[in-house]
Write a protein that holds these residues in place. Structure first.
Motif, short mmCIF file in Angstrom:
data_model
loop_
_atom_site.label_atom_id
_atom_site.label_comp_id
_atom_site.label_asym_id
_atom_site.label_seq_id
_atom_site.Cartn_x
_atom_site.Cartn_y
_atom_site.Cartn_z
N ASP A 25 0.72 -1.11 -0.08
CA ASP A 25 -0.13 -0.03 0.18
C ASP A 25 0.95 1.26 -0.08
O ASP A 25 0.35 2.39 0.31
N LEU A 26 1.94 1.27 -0.36
CA LEU A 26 3.13 2.32 -0.58
C LEU A 26 2.45 3.64 -1.14
O LEU A 26 2.52 4.87 -0.91
N ALA A 27 1.82 3.36 -2.33
CA ALA A 27 1.51 4.47 -3.05
C ALA A 27 0.27 5.13 -2.42
O ALA A 27 0.38 6.51 -2.24
N GLU A 28 -0.66 4.55 -1.57
CA GLU A 28 -1.58 5.05 -0.84
C GLU A 28 -1.20 5.66 0.41
O GLU A 28 -1.69 6.73 0.65
N LYS A 29 -0.44 5.15 1.10
CA LYS A 29 0.07 5.53 2.26
C LYS A 29 1.44 6.23 2.40
O LYS A 29 2.14 6.29 3.36
#
Length: 91
Positions: A72-76
């Motif tokens: 979830d790196l892109a979102e968080k």
């Protein structure tokens, strides 16, 4: 930390007004973001500048997706950066 302080009242919805003097001193304007830190019984507010989104013209853009990291790196992204800064401040 400054010895000058002002008292604000918290509403039933948990809202408060940041005094004009404080907003002017650090340049807080409508629509700005604040980071909220908890330190014991203190609440610390800091002006937060969101990171600009990468574009195809940025040199780093070619590296996006090449490495490993949380799913979830892109979102968080901003959350992970904030947590890393908090860990560094505690060191």
């Amino acid at each position: 930390m400054s010895e000058h302080f002002e008292v604000v009242k918290v509403t039933s919805k948990g809202q408060m007004t940041i005094p004009v003097r404080a907003r002017k001193l650090i340049g807080i304007k409508e629509g700005d973001h604040l980071a909220v830190y908890i330190n014991g019984d203190e609440i610390i507010l800091r002006k937060f500048t969101p990171f600009k989104q990468a574009s195809a013209r940025d040199a780093i853009f070619k590296l996006i997706g090449k490495g490993t990291g949380p799913v979830d790196l892109a979102e968080k992204h901003d959350q992970y950066l904030t947590e890393a800064k908090e860990r560094k401040m505690k060191e």
